[in-house]
Design a protein around this motif. Structure first.
Motif, PDB file in Angstrom:
ATOM      1  N   GLN A 176       0.846  -1.194   0.000  1.00 59.26           N
ATOM      2  CA  GLN A 176       0.000   0.000   0.000  1.00 59.26           C
ATOM      3  C   GLN A 176       0.878   1.239   0.000  1.00 59.26           C
ATOM      4  O   GLN A 176       1.682   1.421  -0.889  1.00 59.26           O
ATOM      5  N   LYS A 177       0.771   2.044   1.068  1.00 57.58           N
ATOM      6  CA  LYS A 177       1.576   3.277   1.070  1.00 57.58           C
ATOM      7  C   LYS A 177       2.889   3.108   1.822  1.00 57.58           C
ATOM      8  O   LYS A 177       3.708   4.010   1.883  1.00 57.58           O
ATOM      9  N   TYR A 178       3.076   1.941   2.430  1.00 59.37           N
ATOM     10  CA  TYR A 178       4.208   1.799   3.343  1.00 59.37           C
ATOM     11  C   TYR A 178       5.386   1.039   2.750  1.00 59.37           C
ATOM     12  O   TYR A 178       5.209   0.063   2.042  1.00 59.37           O
ATOM     13  N   LEU A 179       6.552   1.503   3.083  1.00 57.00           N
ATOM     14  CA  LEU A 179       7.762   0.804   2.676  1.00 57.00           C
ATOM     15  C   LEU A 179       8.146  -0.159   3.787  1.00 57.00           C
ATOM     16  O   LEU A 179       8.338   0.241   4.931  1.00 57.00           O
ATOM     17  N   LEU A 180       8.226  -1.431   3.436  1.00 61.79           N
ATOM     18  CA  LEU A 180       8.549  -2.437   4.443  1.00 61.79           C
ATOM     19  C   LEU A 180       9.857  -3.124   4.072  1.00 61.79           C
ATOM     20  O   LEU A 180      10.270  -3.112   2.919  1.00 61.79           O
ATOM     21  N   TYR A 181      10.476  -3.700   5.076  1.00 63.49           N
ATOM     22  CA  TYR A 181      11.740  -4.386   4.845  1.00 63.49           C
ATOM     23  C   TYR A 181      11.671  -5.779   5.447  1.00 63.49           C
ATOM     24  O   TYR A 181      11.362  -5.928   6.629  1.00 63.49           O
ATOM     25  N   HIS A 182      11.914  -6.779   4.600  1.00 64.12           N
ATOM     26  CA  HIS A 182      11.896  -8.160   5.109  1.00 64.12           C
ATOM     27  C   HIS A 182      13.300  -8.532   5.573  1.00 64.12           C
ATOM     28  O   HIS A 182      14.228  -8.600   4.782  1.00 64.12           O
ATOM     29  N   LEU A 183      13.444  -8.731   6.893  1.00 63.42           N
ATOM     30  CA  LEU A 183      14.739  -9.122   7.458  1.00 63.42           C
ATOM     31  C   LEU A 183      14.777 -10.645   7.494  1.00 63.42           C
ATOM     32  O   LEU A 183      14.118 -11.265   8.335  1.00 63.42           O
ATOM     33  N   VAL A 184      15.514 -11.243   6.560  1.00 64.80           N
ATOM     34  CA  VAL A 184      15.471 -12.692   6.395  1.00 64.80           C
ATOM     35  C   VAL A 184      15.952 -13.456   7.627  1.00 64.80           C
ATOM     36  O   VAL A 184      15.291 -14.381   8.086  1.00 64.80           O
ATOM     37  N   SER A 185      17.083 -13.043   8.207  1.00 59.87           N
ATOM     38  CA  SER A 185      17.603 -13.830   9.344  1.00 59.87           C
ATOM     39  C   SER A 185      16.690 -13.764  10.559  1.00 59.87           C
ATOM     40  O   SER A 185      16.631 -14.698  11.337  1.00 59.87           O
ATOM     41  N   LEU A 186      15.980 -12.655  10.729  1.00 58.79           N
ATOM     42  CA  LEU A 186      15.052 -12.552  11.861  1.00 58.79           C
ATOM     43  C   LEU A 186      13.671 -13.085  11.491  1.00 58.79           C
ATOM     44  O   LEU A 186      12.830 -13.276  12.351  1.00 58.79           O
ATOM     45  N   ASP A 187      13.459 -13.301  10.193  1.00 54.03           N
ATOM     46  CA  ASP A 187      12.159 -13.660   9.651  1.00 54.03           C
ATOM     47  C   ASP A 187      11.070 -12.704  10.144  1.00 54.03           C
ATOM     48  O   ASP A 187      10.032 -13.104  10.639  1.00 54.03           O
ATOM     49  N   GLN A 188      11.379 -11.430  10.016  1.00 56.89           N
ATOM     50  CA  GLN A 188      10.446 -10.390  10.445  1.00 56.89           C
ATOM     51  C   GLN A 188      10.314  -9.346   9.355  1.00 56.89           C
ATOM     52  O   GLN A 188      11.269  -9.089   8.618  1.00 56.89           O
ATOM     53  N   VAL A 189       9.136  -8.764   9.285  1.00 59.90           N
ATOM     54  CA  VAL A 189       8.942  -7.647   8.374  1.00 59.90           C
ATOM     55  C   VAL A 189       8.808  -6.397   9.227  1.00 59.90           C
ATOM     56  O   VAL A 189       8.009  -6.373  10.163  1.00 59.90           O
ATOM     57  N   VAL A 190       9.627  -5.413   8.953  1.00 61.25           N
ATOM     58  CA  VAL A 190       9.566  -4.184   9.754  1.00 61.25           C
ATOM     59  C   VAL A 190       9.316  -2.987   8.844  1.00 61.25           C
ATOM     60  O   VAL A 190       9.618  -3.031   7.648  1.00 61.25           O
ATOM     61  N   ASP A 191       8.770  -1.942   9.422  1.00 62.04           N
ATOM     62  CA  ASP A 191       8.639  -0.683   8.709  1.00 62.04           C
ATOM     63  C   ASP A 191      10.055  -0.177   8.452  1.00 62.04           C
ATOM     64  O   ASP A 191      10.920  -0.308   9.313  1.00 62.04           O
ATOM     65  N   VAL A 192      10.243   0.395   7.274  1.00 61.99           N
ATOM     66  CA  VAL A 192      11.593   0.833   6.921  1.00 61.99           C
ATOM     67  C   VAL A 192      12.114   1.905   7.890  1.00 61.99           C
ATOM     68  O   VAL A 192      13.310   2.095   8.048  1.00 61.99           O
ATOM     69  N   LYS A 193      11.187   2.543   8.597  1.00 62.51           N
ATOM     70  CA  LYS A 193      11.588   3.579   9.568  1.00 62.51           C
ATOM     71  C   LYS A 193      12.364   2.992  10.750  1.00 62.51           C
ATOM     72  O   LYS A 193      13.003   3.718  11.503  1.00 62.51           O
ATOM     73  N   CYS A 194      12.251   1.672  10.939  1.00 65.56           N
ATOM     74  CA  CYS A 194      12.991   1.029  12.041  1.00 65.56           C
ATOM     75  C   CYS A 194      14.470   0.900  11.697  1.00 65.56           C
ATOM     76  O   CYS A 194      15.285   0.634  12.568  1.00 65.56           O
ATOM     77  N   LEU A 195      14.792   1.029  10.408  1.00 67.67           N
ATOM     78  CA  LEU A 195      16.182   0.851   9.973  1.00 67.67           C
ATOM     79  C   LEU A 195      16.894   2.198   9.925  1.00 67.67           C
ATOM     80  O   LEU A 195      16.259   3.246   9.994  1.00 67.67           O
ATOM     81  N   PRO A 196      18.220   2.198   9.799  1.00 68.69           N
ATOM     82  CA  PRO A 196      18.935   3.473   9.668  1.00 68.69           C
ATOM     83  C   PRO A 196      18.398   4.285   8.492  1.00 68.69           C
ATOM     84  O   PRO A 196      17.873   3.711   7.525  1.00 68.69           O
ATOM     85  N   THR A 197      18.537   5.606   8.576  1.00 67.11           N
ATOM     86  CA  THR A 197      17.957   6.529   7.588  1.00 67.11           C
ATOM     87  C   THR A 197      18.251   6.146   6.137  1.00 67.11           C
ATOM     88  O   THR A 197      17.397   6.305   5.274  1.00 67.11           O
TER      89      THR A 197
END
Ligand SMILES: [Zn+2]
Ligand SMILES: [Zn+2]
Length: 179
Positions: free
Chosen positions: A42-63
């Protein structure tokens, strides 16, 4: 007087359990190198962290991961050559010392991202003032879906494996690493 809950042999076992966990974990990270991906939902940029098997909002990552120029893993984000003599900044972008010098010690990719964000926010603010309404715009009201971390909350104390079992696992893990 407080009683310390661990005996020396307990500590040794716990140390080995931690080592097994870390070896497994770093191996998983090593295997997942380059597999984590950015995608849009949708409107959100997400990041799939493979080793953690988690999907996080890109805002959780460094700028750097929010910018239009994603950080490369082992090349300079200015001259694109292998990053041997340089540093990775907290934003995630990495530069050679001499390249960072040329940039006057600032990360242009992130600066652009912040400029765009500030421009957008100021525009929205002016729009609100012009409308004369003391209400939030649709963009601001949209609620994010919460990502629920699935932490494994099992109580370690109750299922403390036998000392020899842990030790065997530890030795096996070490042997597996060395071949
Ligand atoms: Zn460079
Ligand atoms: Zn940056």
């Amino acid at each position: 007087m407080k009683q310390y809950p661990y005996t020396i042999s307990n500590l040794k076992t716990l140390k080995e359990k931690t080592a097994i966990f870390l070896l497994d974990y770093f191996f998983k990270i090593f295997k997942s190198q380059g597999k984590s991906k950015l995608y849009k939902k949708q409107k959100y940029l997400l990041y799939h962290l493979v080793s953690l098997d988690q999907v996080v909002d890109v805002k959780c990552l460094p700028t750097g991961f929010s910018t239009s120029f994603l950080p490369f893993t082992n090349t300079c984000d200015y001259c694109y050559n292998i990053l041997n003599e340089g540093e990775v900044l907290t934003c995630g972008h990495g530069y050679h010392y001499k390249c960072y010098d040329k940039l006057y010690y600032s990360c242009n990719h992130c600066k652009e991202y912040y400029k765009k964000g500030i421009n957008y926010n100021v525009k929205m603010f002016i729009k609100c003032l012009e409308k004369g309404l003391n209400v939030l715009t649709n963009e601001k009201l949209q609620d994010k879906e919460e990502s629920t971390p699935t932490a494994d909350d099992s109580d370690d104390q109750t299922e403390l494996e036998s000392i020899s079992e842990v030790h065997n696992n530890f030795v096996n893990a070490l042997e597996a690493m060395s071949c």
